[in-house]
Write an enzyme that holds these catalytic residues in place. Sequence first.
Site, PDB file in Angstrom:
ATOM      1  N   ASP A   1     -33.064 -11.695  37.804  1.00 52.90           N
ATOM      2  CA  ASP A   1     -32.258 -12.372  37.621  1.00 52.90           C
ATOM      3  C   ASP A   1     -31.148 -10.890  38.425  1.00 52.90           C
ATOM      4  O   ASP A   1     -30.673  -9.429  38.425  1.00 52.90           O
ATOM      5  CB  ASP A   1     -31.860 -12.039  36.233  1.00 52.90           C
ATOM      6  CG  ASP A   1     -30.768 -12.284  35.539  1.00 52.90           C
ATOM      7  OD1 ASP A   1     -29.319 -12.586  36.274  1.00 52.90           O
ATOM      8  OD2 ASP A   1     -30.769 -12.635  34.137  1.00 52.90           O
TER       9      ASP A   1
ATOM     10  N   ASP B   1     -22.972 -13.394  37.363  1.00 44.80           N
ATOM     11  CA  ASP B   1     -24.121 -12.826  37.471  1.00 44.80           C
ATOM     12  C   ASP B   1     -25.000 -13.696  37.858  1.00 44.80           C
ATOM     13  O   ASP B   1     -24.240 -15.342  37.126  1.00 44.80           O
ATOM     14  CB  ASP B   1     -23.647 -13.032  36.155  1.00 44.80           C
ATOM     15  CG  ASP B   1     -25.244 -13.194  35.165  1.00 44.80           C
ATOM     16  OD1 ASP B   1     -26.725 -12.772  35.615  1.00 44.80           O
ATOM     17  OD2 ASP B   1     -25.488 -12.658  34.007  1.00 44.80           O
TER      18      ASP B   1
ATOM     19  N   HIS C   1     -23.590 -16.420  28.427  1.00 43.90           N
ATOM     20  CA  HIS C   1     -22.604 -15.841  28.282  1.00 43.90           C
ATOM     21  C   HIS C   1     -21.264 -16.063  28.564  1.00 43.90           C
ATOM     22  O   HIS C   1     -21.024 -16.201  30.512  1.00 43.90           O
ATOM     23  CB  HIS C   1     -23.130 -14.733  28.105  1.00 43.90           C
ATOM     24  CG  HIS C   1     -23.953 -14.419  29.635  1.00 43.90           C
ATOM     25  ND1 HIS C   1     -23.594 -13.558  30.107  1.00 43.90           N
ATOM     26  CD2 HIS C   1     -24.678 -15.009  30.128  1.00 43.90           C
ATOM     27  CE1 HIS C   1     -23.834 -13.452  31.509  1.00 43.90           C
ATOM     28  NE2 HIS C   1     -25.267 -13.946  30.992  1.00 43.90           N
TER      29      HIS C   1
ATOM     30  N   HIS D   1     -22.099  -9.685  29.067  1.00 42.19           N
ATOM     31  CA  HIS D   1     -22.475 -10.432  27.874  1.00 42.19           C
ATOM     32  C   HIS D   1     -21.037 -10.237  26.871  1.00 42.19           C
ATOM     33  O   HIS D   1     -20.837  -9.265  25.904  1.00 42.19           O
ATOM     34  CB  HIS D   1     -23.763  -9.941  27.375  1.00 42.19           C
ATOM     35  CG  HIS D   1     -25.228 -10.183  27.707  1.00 42.19           C
ATOM     36  ND1 HIS D   1     -26.109 -10.150  27.827  1.00 42.19           N
ATOM     37  CD2 HIS D   1     -25.112 -11.953  29.073  1.00 42.19           C
ATOM     38  CE1 HIS D   1     -27.209 -10.484  28.696  1.00 42.19           C
ATOM     39  NE2 HIS D   1     -26.116 -11.447  29.142  1.00 42.19           N
TER      40      HIS D   1
ATOM     41  N   GLU E   1     -27.146 -20.223  31.710  1.00 37.02           N
ATOM     42  CA  GLU E   1     -28.357 -19.655  31.781  1.00 37.02           C
ATOM     43  C   GLU E   1     -29.675 -20.180  31.419  1.00 37.02           C
ATOM     44  O   GLU E   1     -30.116 -19.813  30.287  1.00 37.02           O
ATOM     45  CB  GLU E   1     -28.208 -17.852  32.008  1.00 37.02           C
ATOM     46  CG  GLU E   1     -28.866 -17.088  32.265  1.00 37.02           C
ATOM     47  CD  GLU E   1     -29.467 -15.840  31.392  1.00 37.02           C
ATOM     48  OE1 GLU E   1     -27.592 -15.797  31.716  1.00 37.02           O
ATOM     49  OE2 GLU E   1     -29.685 -14.803  31.619  1.00 37.02           O
TER      50      GLU E   1
ATOM     51  N   GLU F   1     -29.551 -19.156  37.275  1.00 40.01           N
ATOM     52  CA  GLU F   1     -27.916 -18.948  36.386  1.00 40.01           C
ATOM     53  C   GLU F   1     -27.082 -18.889  37.370  1.00 40.01           C
ATOM     54  O   GLU F   1     -27.395 -19.067  38.626  1.00 40.01           O
ATOM     55  CB  GLU F   1     -28.125 -17.610  36.167  1.00 40.01           C
ATOM     56  CG  GLU F   1     -26.692 -16.689  35.338  1.00 40.01           C
ATOM     57  CD  GLU F   1     -26.958 -16.043  35.069  1.00 40.01           C
ATOM     58  OE1 GLU F   1     -28.094 -15.232  34.926  1.00 40.01           O
ATOM     59  OE2 GLU F   1     -25.836 -15.153  33.870  1.00 40.01           O
TER      60      GLU F   1
END
Length: 288
Positions: free
Chosen positions: A80, A91, A152, A160, A185, A275
């Site tokens: 990640d 992200d 998110h 987030h 995600e 993600e």
Amino acid sequence: MDDWQKAGKIAAEAREYAKEICRIGKTYTYVADKVEEFIIKKGAFPAFPMDISVNSIAAHYCPYINDENVLEKGDLVKLDIGAHVNGAVADNACTVEIGTDEHKELILASKDACDAGCEKAIPGAMIKNIGKVIDETIRSHGFVPITNLSGHGLDRWIVHDAPTIPNYDNGNEMKLEEGQHIAIEPFATDGIGSVKEGKPCGVYAFLEKKPVRLDSARKLMSQIEKDYKTLPFTERWLKDVKNIKFLLKLLEQAEVVKQYTVLPEKNGGMVSQYENTVCVGKGVTTKI
Ligand code: CO
């Protein structure tokens, strides 16, 4: 290319690079150090410390200072990775298997769910319908989504942010708006579909300045505020600061920083994750 697109491209390149260097016998520390270095060389900064979560650890395992854990044959590894350019965050994550292909289907479950969710993330789409397609896709592969982990929103200097993008139909009828940045995600598992809080993970985020008595702790507080703002950071990045563990403990007790925890699957199930970041109306930014 704007900051968001640049961050997306670099995060995606870092994810590809991470896949290449995940080999049997490499330490988690080696992989994280190399990937974070790569992000900086490309002209961005890590938006958070790289997570390397193995097997039933779903998320938030970040190599500690002098972490000697080694990638082993058969490990199911979630990588990640986040990058930011002037605070604009991208992200992204993927899952790889080390030296086997025993969990192909489980990996595919979260990858397909992520693709399906990203496709649905267009202006006017209801948030619950993204969750719904993620849930259905994972179940069609014979697994369940982890429902207490989610995608998110993203904003400048915030990894987030609202809204929560669920991995199931949570009933939220709020609609996505053009230009909004969100991370889709999904996590798939053969366990119960839930994570619990594990050990502290050595990753922190700055909360607010408070009076701290010790001079060196005060200095560290200022350094953290200046370098990371509200973005997460790891003790590993500060390993050259004398007595760093002690100082971070002081700052944690004073509620200047908070520490995150490792998130294992509740029943010890194997977990895969995928993600991508989407700019609603423009598509996935974490593409090469
Ligand atoms: Co994320």
